[in-house]
Design a protein around this motif. Sequence first.
Motif, PDB file in Angstrom:
ATOM      1  N   ALA A   1       0.830  -1.212   0.000  1.00 29.20           N
ATOM      2  CA  ALA A   1       0.000   0.000   0.000  1.00 29.20           C
ATOM      3  C   ALA A   1       0.861   1.256   0.000  1.00 29.20           C
ATOM      4  O   ALA A   1       0.601   2.209  -0.755  1.00 29.20           O
ATOM      5  N   GLU A   2       1.904   1.259   0.819  1.00 26.57           N
ATOM      6  CA  GLU A   2       2.765   2.441   0.882  1.00 26.57           C
ATOM      7  C   GLU A   2       3.442   2.706  -0.461  1.00 26.57           C
ATOM      8  O   GLU A   2       3.548   3.868  -0.893  1.00 26.57           O
ATOM      9  N   GLN A   3       3.866   1.654  -1.149  1.00 23.26           N
ATOM     10  CA  GLN A   3       4.528   1.837  -2.441  1.00 23.26           C
ATOM     11  C   GLN A   3       3.580   2.453  -3.460  1.00 23.26           C
ATOM     12  O   GLN A   3       3.956   3.355  -4.219  1.00 23.26           O
ATOM     13  N   VAL A   4       2.331   1.971  -3.495  1.00 27.56           N
ATOM     14  CA  VAL A   4       1.349   2.529  -4.425  1.00 27.56           C
ATOM     15  C   VAL A   4       1.116   4.011  -4.125  1.00 27.56           C
ATOM     16  O   VAL A   4       1.063   4.858  -5.039  1.00 27.56           O
ATOM     17  N   ILE A   5       0.986   4.339  -2.860  1.00 28.69           N
ATOM     18  CA  ILE A   5       0.731   5.727  -2.460  1.00 28.69           C
ATOM     19  C   ILE A   5       1.901   6.618  -2.860  1.00 28.69           C
ATOM     20  O   ILE A   5       1.717   7.685  -3.459  1.00 28.69           O
ATOM     21  N   ARG A   6       3.102   6.195  -2.556  1.00 28.63           N
ATOM     22  CA  ARG A   6       4.272   7.046  -2.842  1.00 28.63           C
ATOM     23  C   ARG A   6       4.543   7.123  -4.344  1.00 28.63           C
ATOM     24  O   ARG A   6       4.984   8.166  -4.844  1.00 28.63           O
ATOM     25  N   ASP A   7       4.273   6.055  -5.081  1.00 27.20           N
ATOM     26  CA  ASP A   7       4.448   6.088  -6.535  1.00 27.20           C
ATOM     27  C   ASP A   7       3.519   7.108  -7.178  1.00 27.20           C
ATOM     28  O   ASP A   7       3.809   7.619  -8.272  1.00 27.20           O
ATOM     29  N   ALA A   8       2.398   7.402  -6.516  1.00 30.16           N
ATOM     30  CA  ALA A   8       1.443   8.384  -7.035  1.00 30.16           C
ATOM     31  C   ALA A   8       1.808   9.812  -6.638  1.00 30.16           C
ATOM     32  O   ALA A   8       1.081  10.756  -6.969  1.00 30.16           O
ATOM     33  N   GLY A   9       2.910   9.972  -5.938  1.00 29.24           N
ATOM     34  CA  GLY A   9       3.316  11.299  -5.479  1.00 29.24           C
ATOM     35  C   GLY A   9       2.572  11.744  -4.242  1.00 29.24           C
ATOM     36  O   GLY A   9       2.586  12.934  -3.897  1.00 29.24           O
ATOM     37  N   ALA A  10       1.941  10.790  -3.558  1.00 29.58           N
ATOM     38  CA  ALA A  10       1.185  11.088  -2.340  1.00 29.58           C
ATOM     39  C   ALA A  10       1.957  10.593  -1.124  1.00 29.58           C
ATOM     40  O   ALA A  10       3.020   9.977  -1.233  1.00 29.58           O
ATOM     41  N   VAL A  11       1.392  10.872   0.040  1.00 26.45           N
ATOM     42  CA  VAL A  11       1.996  10.486   1.312  1.00 26.45           C
ATOM     43  C   VAL A  11       0.963   9.687   2.105  1.00 26.45           C
ATOM     44  O   VAL A  11      -0.217  10.063   2.128  1.00 26.45           O
ATOM     45  N   PRO A  12       1.356   8.598   2.760  1.00 20.11           N
ATOM     46  CA  PRO A  12       0.402   7.877   3.598  1.00 20.11           C
ATOM     47  C   PRO A  12      -0.099   8.751   4.745  1.00 20.11           C
ATOM     48  O   PRO A  12       0.707   9.355   5.465  1.00 20.11           O
ATOM     49  N   SER A  13      -1.413   8.832   4.901  1.00 18.64           N
ATOM     50  CA  SER A  13      -1.984   9.646   5.983  1.00 18.64           C
ATOM     51  C   SER A  13      -1.661   9.082   7.354  1.00 18.64           C
ATOM     52  O   SER A  13      -1.471   9.826   8.326  1.00 18.64           O
ATOM     53  N   PHE A  14      -1.645   7.746   7.453  1.00 17.71           N
ATOM     54  CA  PHE A  14      -1.579   7.112   8.761  1.00 17.71           C
ATOM     55  C   PHE A  14      -0.163   7.092   9.334  1.00 17.71           C
ATOM     56  O   PHE A  14       0.000   7.164  10.551  1.00 17.71           O
ATOM     57  N   LYS A  15       0.829   6.963   8.472  1.00 19.22           N
ATOM     58  CA  LYS A  15       2.196   6.739   8.961  1.00 19.22           C
ATOM     59  C   LYS A  15       2.698   7.969   9.724  1.00 19.22           C
ATOM     60  O   LYS A  15       2.824   9.060   9.169  1.00 19.22           O
ATOM     61  N   GLY A  16       2.949   7.771  11.015  1.00 19.88           N
ATOM     62  CA  GLY A  16       3.383   8.870  11.865  1.00 19.88           C
ATOM     63  C   GLY A  16       2.251   9.633  12.511  1.00 19.88           C
ATOM     64  O   GLY A  16       2.498  10.508  13.355  1.00 19.88           O
ATOM     65  N   TYR A  17       1.011   9.314  12.156  1.00 18.59           N
ATOM     66  CA  TYR A  17      -0.143  10.014  12.734  1.00 18.59           C
ATOM     67  C   TYR A  17      -0.262   9.650  14.217  1.00 18.59           C
ATOM     68  O   TYR A  17      -0.553   8.512  14.562  1.00 18.59           O
ATOM     69  N   HIS A  18       0.019  10.629  15.088  1.00 20.91           N
ATOM     70  CA  HIS A  18       0.053  10.387  16.539  1.00 20.91           C
ATOM     71  C   HIS A  18       0.949   9.188  16.881  1.00 20.91           C
ATOM     72  O   HIS A  18       0.689   8.460  17.835  1.00 20.91           O
ATOM     73  N   GLY A  19       1.978   8.983  16.038  1.00 14.59           N
ATOM     74  CA  GLY A  19       2.934   7.922  16.292  1.00 14.59           C
ATOM     75  C   GLY A  19       2.587   6.581  15.687  1.00 14.59           C
ATOM     76  O   GLY A  19       3.325   5.598  15.899  1.00 14.59           O
ATOM     77  N   PHE A  20       1.499   6.484  14.898  1.00 17.43           N
ATOM     78  CA  PHE A  20       1.158   5.194  14.295  1.00 17.43           C
ATOM     79  C   PHE A  20       2.278   4.794  13.341  1.00 17.43           C
ATOM     80  O   PHE A  20       2.735   5.601  12.529  1.00 17.43           O
ATOM     81  N   PRO A  21       2.733   3.523  13.383  1.00 17.70           N
ATOM     82  CA  PRO A  21       3.963   3.148  12.677  1.00 17.70           C
ATOM     83  C   PRO A  21       3.802   2.647  11.255  1.00 17.70           C
ATOM     84  O   PRO A  21       4.798   2.239  10.648  1.00 17.70           O
ATOM     85  N   ALA A  22       2.594   2.657  10.692  1.00 17.31           N
ATOM     86  CA  ALA A  22       2.398   2.002   9.392  1.00 17.31           C
ATOM     87  C   ALA A  22       1.508   2.844   8.482  1.00 17.31           C
ATOM     88  O   ALA A  22       0.932   3.859   8.892  1.00 17.31           O
ATOM     89  N   SER A  23       1.388   2.372   7.237  1.00 19.95           N
ATOM     90  CA  SER A  23       0.608   3.095   6.228  1.00 19.95           C
ATOM     91  C   SER A  23      -0.825   2.604   6.116  1.00 19.95           C
ATOM     92  O   SER A  23      -1.663   3.275   5.521  1.00 19.95           O
TER      93      SER A  23
END
Length: 264
Positions: free
Chosen positions: A50-72
């Motif tokens: 999922a993270e690769q698809v998001i970043r390949d689109a020039g986007a950023v995962p919303s969840f990763k780092g959100y209040h410390g959440f460790p994943a996308s």
Amino acid sequence: MLRRGKGIELKSRGEIEAMRAAGLVVARALAAVREKAVPGVSTGELDAIAEQVIRDAGAVPSFKGYHGFPASICASLNEKVVHGIPSVREVVSGGDLLSVDCGAILDGWHGDSAVTLAIGEISEADRALSAATEASMWAGIEKVRAGNRLTDISHAVETAALAAAEADGREYGIIAEYGGHGIGTQMHMEPFLPNLGKPGRGPKLRPGMCLAVEPMLTGGTAETEELDDAWTVVTADGSRAAHWEHTVAITEDGPWVLTAPEDS
């Protein structure tokens, strides 16, 4: 131009179209996860996909780092309701029920969506649970219309869930403490959208508002517990759970599902 309607962010048509672009990124990420969600894959591997698809689109995962959440993605397996943390040590098996929640930020705009996936052959009870949850989401989306009140959506979700339970000859728990939300320049915004309640309450819906509609049902109790990781929410009785979500915009022409796949 962003405006405020009783504390709820209002978007222009162009801004909603920008949110649609973010929503399509989420839809593609979830499609990629769905394709690879087979027995033997780990939830950590699905997160990386999922993270690769998001970043390949020039986007950023919303969840990763959100209040410390460790994943996308949130990967919630079986009795996990929401906020499950993916891990390479968590391998899915045939018969599992996996809820995957995914968000992306593109050009400052958020998309947020969730699906429940059948891993291999699942039980009829689990299939019915997921179908009931998805049907209640669509019933809520139908009420995302200008002139309605916020809890018209809540009541529609609850009514559809209860109707499915009666039709299936089962009892479904409707999770009350977690629900939908406003979305736009942030992932979680006002208002909170309950998944049950009386109709005709809350703010009046207006064109330009965007909401995430996301029911969560269980095959048993509606009571939940949070694990020691301070994220993962599980059913108190160990029953299985399902979670479906779409980001929806209110337009003059009715609801626009911004995270629907491009060909739907």
